[in-house]
Design a protein around this motif. Structure first.
Motif, PDB file in Angstrom:
ATOM      1  N   TYR A  48       0.853  -1.201   0.000  1.00  0.00           N
ATOM      2  CA  TYR A  48       0.000   0.000   0.000  1.00  0.00           C
ATOM      3  C   TYR A  48       0.886   1.246   0.000  1.00  0.00           C
ATOM      4  N   THR A  49       2.050   1.124   0.631  1.00  0.00           N
ATOM      5  CA  THR A  49       3.092   2.166   0.591  1.00  0.00           C
ATOM      6  C   THR A  49       4.369   1.429   0.190  1.00  0.00           C
ATOM      7  N   ASP A  50       5.463   2.131   0.043  1.00  0.00           N
ATOM      8  CA  ASP A  50       6.739   1.420  -0.091  1.00  0.00           C
ATOM      9  C   ASP A  50       6.906   0.581   1.174  1.00  0.00           C
ATOM     10  N   VAL A  51       7.383  -0.640   1.016  1.00  0.00           N
ATOM     11  CA  VAL A  51       7.521  -1.494   2.203  1.00  0.00           C
ATOM     12  C   VAL A  51       8.915  -2.124   2.259  1.00  0.00           C
ATOM     13  N   ARG A  52       9.320  -2.473   3.463  1.00  0.00           N
ATOM     14  CA  ARG A  52      10.532  -3.294   3.653  1.00  0.00           C
ATOM     15  C   ARG A  52      10.086  -4.553   4.369  1.00  0.00           C
ATOM     16  N   ILE A  53      10.477  -5.678   3.799  1.00  0.00           N
ATOM     17  CA  ILE A  53      10.059  -6.956   4.383  1.00  0.00           C
ATOM     18  C   ILE A  53      11.264  -7.883   4.522  1.00  0.00           C
ATOM     19  N   THR A  54      11.164  -8.790   5.452  1.00  0.00           N
ATOM     20  CA  THR A  54      12.229  -9.763   5.644  1.00  0.00           C
ATOM     21  C   THR A  54      11.596 -11.107   5.992  1.00  0.00           C
ATOM     22  N   SER A  55      12.298 -12.192   5.682  1.00  0.00           N
ATOM     23  CA  SER A  55      11.687 -13.499   5.920  1.00  0.00           C
ATOM     24  C   SER A  55      12.549 -14.422   6.775  1.00  0.00           C
ATOM     25  N   PHE A  56      11.862 -15.356   7.381  1.00  0.00           N
ATOM     26  CA  PHE A  56      12.469 -16.376   8.243  1.00  0.00           C
ATOM     27  C   PHE A  56      11.974 -17.700   7.648  1.00  0.00           C
ATOM     28  N   SER A  57      12.879 -18.504   7.137  1.00  0.00           N
ATOM     29  CA  SER A  57      12.421 -19.662   6.365  1.00  0.00           C
ATOM     30  C   SER A  57      11.790 -20.741   7.249  1.00  0.00           C
ATOM     31  N   ASN A  58      10.843 -21.443   6.661  1.00  0.00           N
ATOM     32  CA  ASN A  58      10.174 -22.522   7.391  1.00  0.00           C
ATOM     33  C   ASN A  58      11.169 -23.641   7.733  1.00  0.00           C
ATOM     34  N   GLU A  59      12.107 -23.881   6.827  1.00  0.00           N
ATOM     35  CA  GLU A  59      13.119 -24.928   7.093  1.00  0.00           C
ATOM     36  C   GLU A  59      13.903 -24.565   8.347  1.00  0.00           C
ATOM     37  N   ARG A  60      14.278 -23.280   8.440  1.00  0.00           N
ATOM     38  CA  ARG A  60      15.053 -22.817   9.615  1.00  0.00           C
ATOM     39  C   ARG A  60      14.192 -22.928  10.880  1.00  0.00           C
ATOM     40  N   PHE A  61      12.898 -22.616  10.733  1.00  0.00           N
ATOM     41  CA  PHE A  61      11.970 -22.737  11.867  1.00  0.00           C
ATOM     42  C   PHE A  61      11.954 -24.188  12.363  1.00  0.00           C
ATOM     43  N   GLN A  62      11.882 -25.134  11.420  1.00  0.00           N
ATOM     44  CA  GLN A  62      11.841 -26.554  11.813  1.00  0.00           C
ATOM     45  C   GLN A  62      13.147 -26.958  12.509  1.00  0.00           C
ATOM     46  N   GLU A  63      14.251 -26.416  12.028  1.00  0.00           N
ATOM     47  CA  GLU A  63      15.547 -26.720  12.672  1.00  0.00           C
ATOM     48  C   GLU A  63      15.575 -26.171  14.098  1.00  0.00           C
ATOM     49  N   LEU A  64      15.142 -24.919  14.217  1.00  0.00           N
ATOM     50  CA  LEU A  64      15.181 -24.282  15.549  1.00  0.00           C
ATOM     51  C   LEU A  64      14.218 -24.961  16.521  1.00  0.00           C
ATOM     52  N   LYS A  65      13.116 -25.502  15.974  1.00  0.00           N
ATOM     53  CA  LYS A  65      12.116 -26.163  16.829  1.00  0.00           C
ATOM     54  C   LYS A  65      12.748 -27.365  17.548  1.00  0.00           C
ATOM     55  N   LYS A  66      13.660 -28.041  16.854  1.00  0.00           N
ATOM     56  CA  LYS A  66      14.321 -29.195  17.492  1.00  0.00           C
ATOM     57  C   LYS A  66      15.264 -28.725  18.598  1.00  0.00           C
ATOM     58  N   LYS A  67      15.941 -27.613  18.342  1.00  0.00           N
ATOM     59  CA  LYS A  67      16.923 -27.121  19.309  1.00  0.00           C
ATOM     60  C   LYS A  67      16.254 -26.356  20.464  1.00  0.00           C
ATOM     61  N   PHE A  68      15.231 -25.585  20.123  1.00  0.00           N
ATOM     62  CA  PHE A  68      14.552 -24.751  21.137  1.00  0.00           C
ATOM     63  C   PHE A  68      13.046 -25.065  21.113  1.00  0.00           C
ATOM     64  N   PRO A  69      12.594 -26.083  21.855  1.00  0.00           N
ATOM     65  CA  PRO A  69      11.162 -26.428  21.812  1.00  0.00           C
ATOM     66  C   PRO A  69      10.241 -25.256  22.183  1.00  0.00           C
ATOM     67  N   ALA A  70      10.791 -24.292  22.938  1.00  0.00           N
ATOM     68  CA  ALA A  70       9.950 -23.155  23.359  1.00  0.00           C
ATOM     69  C   ALA A  70       9.486 -22.319  22.179  1.00  0.00           C
ATOM     70  N   ILE A  71      10.120 -22.514  21.033  1.00  0.00           N
ATOM     71  CA  ILE A  71       9.748 -21.709  19.860  1.00  0.00           C
ATOM     72  C   ILE A  71       8.270 -21.935  19.505  1.00  0.00           C
ATOM     73  N   ILE A  72       7.762 -23.116  19.834  1.00  0.00           N
ATOM     74  CA  ILE A  72       6.361 -23.415  19.507  1.00  0.00           C
ATOM     75  C   ILE A  72       5.421 -22.515  20.316  1.00  0.00           C
ATOM     76  N   LYS A  73       5.853 -22.169  21.538  1.00  0.00           N
ATOM     77  CA  LYS A  73       5.026 -21.254  22.357  1.00  0.00           C
ATOM     78  C   LYS A  73       4.957 -19.880  21.689  1.00  0.00           C
ATOM     79  N   LEU A  74       6.099 -19.448  21.141  1.00  0.00           N
ATOM     80  CA  LEU A  74       6.101 -18.141  20.466  1.00  0.00           C
ATOM     81  C   LEU A  74       5.234 -18.205  19.208  1.00  0.00           C
ATOM     82  N   TYR A  75       5.312 -19.326  18.511  1.00  0.00           N
ATOM     83  CA  TYR A  75       4.493 -19.499  17.299  1.00  0.00           C
ATOM     84  C   TYR A  75       3.007 -19.412  17.655  1.00  0.00           C
TER      85      TYR A  75
END
Lengths: 200, 200
Positions: free
Chosen positions: A107-134
């Motif tokens: 709608y305006t100029d935007v800046r966006i950044t992404s966090f890959s799902n693959e990386r999310f799955q990796e971090l989920k194994k290392k940090f189970p608490a990530i699911i609470k944040l999700y």
């Protein structure tokens, strides 16, 4: 990512209701996993979310329109208006492995950044608490949807306008009237009539 | 209906939300379904109300419920729970806060319920648990999205058509006054729209 943007993402996760200080390492790992931001000009479609993208996107700056195909009109319609410091995703792809029914437009100029799902799955194994944040992040989006539904059920257009003015002031100040009419689920004619009454 | 049959329904309901792979996971799901208790609700009885302090996950075996959100002391019909749907207070289970909604039986119902404490124990100890919770919140997000589609329609007839797509039995389940409130239209507009639908 630049430090200012890091801080935005940090602040987002630290602001979630389930965040506790023992999740700091998890949050740091998430922040470090975001890609370098990209800039998209006003009016452009965010093609980076084309299927089968299941990544988590963060809107650093600017505003986005979330658009869907309205089956009752032969045109695409606004589903939601997204402010800065929000997460946005392809829900259909992420939840159900289906083609997205929605897309995003700057709608305006935007800046966006992404966090890959693959990386999310990796971090989920290392940090189970990530699911609470999700879950917490998802619950926040859900709460917003629930409260907006109350507004959409108000039979009076003026009440709907006043709800946006009081509950979504930042969006109200940014939206043009056509977008506002779509956001509150009324025709443009009804919106203009309501503004005429408000000005009387 | 026998209890075994009920438990099979619960297990089937759960497996719609969790992709069960191994036979161990099947067993875990079977055990979880056995921890639900089943009771009958008469019309007007509540699944939870504003003073409920401990959450439960409910699975509707038969009958139907409506959930109402209280805003400015007015109850607004938020959504329906027909047969084969999970129902729960998001405030209690997801947001750990006091309920802002209550749920009332519309049509005599049989309901299987499991206390949040028992569920939490399962969620902590079983891999399937976090998948179940994630699925439930995603399902809820999708329901709100579908209901938002209904409410974004500017005409009464389109709102009813969109609601009927989501809940084909809606006209039989709730009184017309509540339906008008749910759709955010006047009763006169509801009756006009229903007549138009009847006339094809």
């Amino acid at each position: 990512m630049a430090k200012a943007l890091d801080k935005l993402v940090f602040d987002f996760f630290r602001g979630l209701p389930t965040y506790t200080s023992d999740m700091e390492e998890t949050v740091q790992s998430i922040v470090q996993s975001f890609d370098a931001p990209i800039t998209k000009p006003k009016g452009s479609i965010i093609t980076e979310l084309s299927p089968p993208n299941k990544d988590f996107w963060f809107l650093c700056e600017g505003y986005l329109k979330e658009i869907y195909k309205n089956p009752f009109h032969n045109q695409d319609s606004l589903f939601n208006f997204i402010p800065p410091s929000s997460i946005f995703v392809n829900e259909d792809s992420l939840f159900y492995n289906q083609r997205p029914q929605h897309y995003y437009k700057a709608y305006t100029d935007v800046r966006i950044t992404s966090f890959s799902n693959e990386r999310f799955q990796e971090l989920k194994k290392k940090f189970p608490a990530i699911i609470k944040l999700y879950l917490s992040g998802t619950a926040e989006i859900q709460k917003n949807r629930r409260s907006r539904l109350l507004m959409l059920r108000m039979p009076n257009t003026i009440d709907r306008i006043e709800w946006v003015q009081s509950q979504r002031e930042d969006l109200y100040n940014k939206m043009d009237r056509v977008t506002l009419a779509q956001y509150i689920g009324v025709s443009r004619a009804s919106l203009y009539r309501a503004f005429d009454k408000l000005e009387e | 209906m026998s209890k075994d049959k009920d438990y099979e329904f619960i297990q089937e309901g759960l497996s719609l939300h969790i992709n069960v792979g191994s036979s161990d996971e099947q067993d875990a799901l079977r055990q979880l379904s056995r921890r639900f208790t089943i009771r009958t609700y008469k019309e007007g009885e509540e699944l939870w109300n504003l003073t409920t302090s401990s959450g439960q996950l409910h699975f509707i075996l038969s009958g139907a419920f409506a959930e109402y959100l209280i805003d400015a002391r007015i109850a607004h019909l938020l959504r329906f729970y027909p047969k084969n749907r999970f129902a729960y207070s998001e405030d209690l289970i997801l947001y750990s806060s006091k309920p802002k909604t209550y749920s009332k039986c519309l049509v005599e119902a049989r309901v299987a319920s499991i206390p949040a404490g028992t569920l939490a124990e399962y969620l902590m100890n079983e891999q399937l648990g976090s998948r179940l919770l994630t699925s439930l919140i995603e399902l809820s997000m999708t329901e709100y999205r579908n209901t938002t589609y209904e409410m974004l329609q500017t005409s009464g007839i389109h709102r009813i058509s969109a609601a009927l797509e989501q809940f084909p039995d809606v006209l039989d389940l709730i009184p017309r006054k509540e339906l008008a409130d749910y759709l955010g239209i006047s009763r006169a507009s509801l009756f006009r729209s229903l007549k138009q639908i009847d006339n094809g």
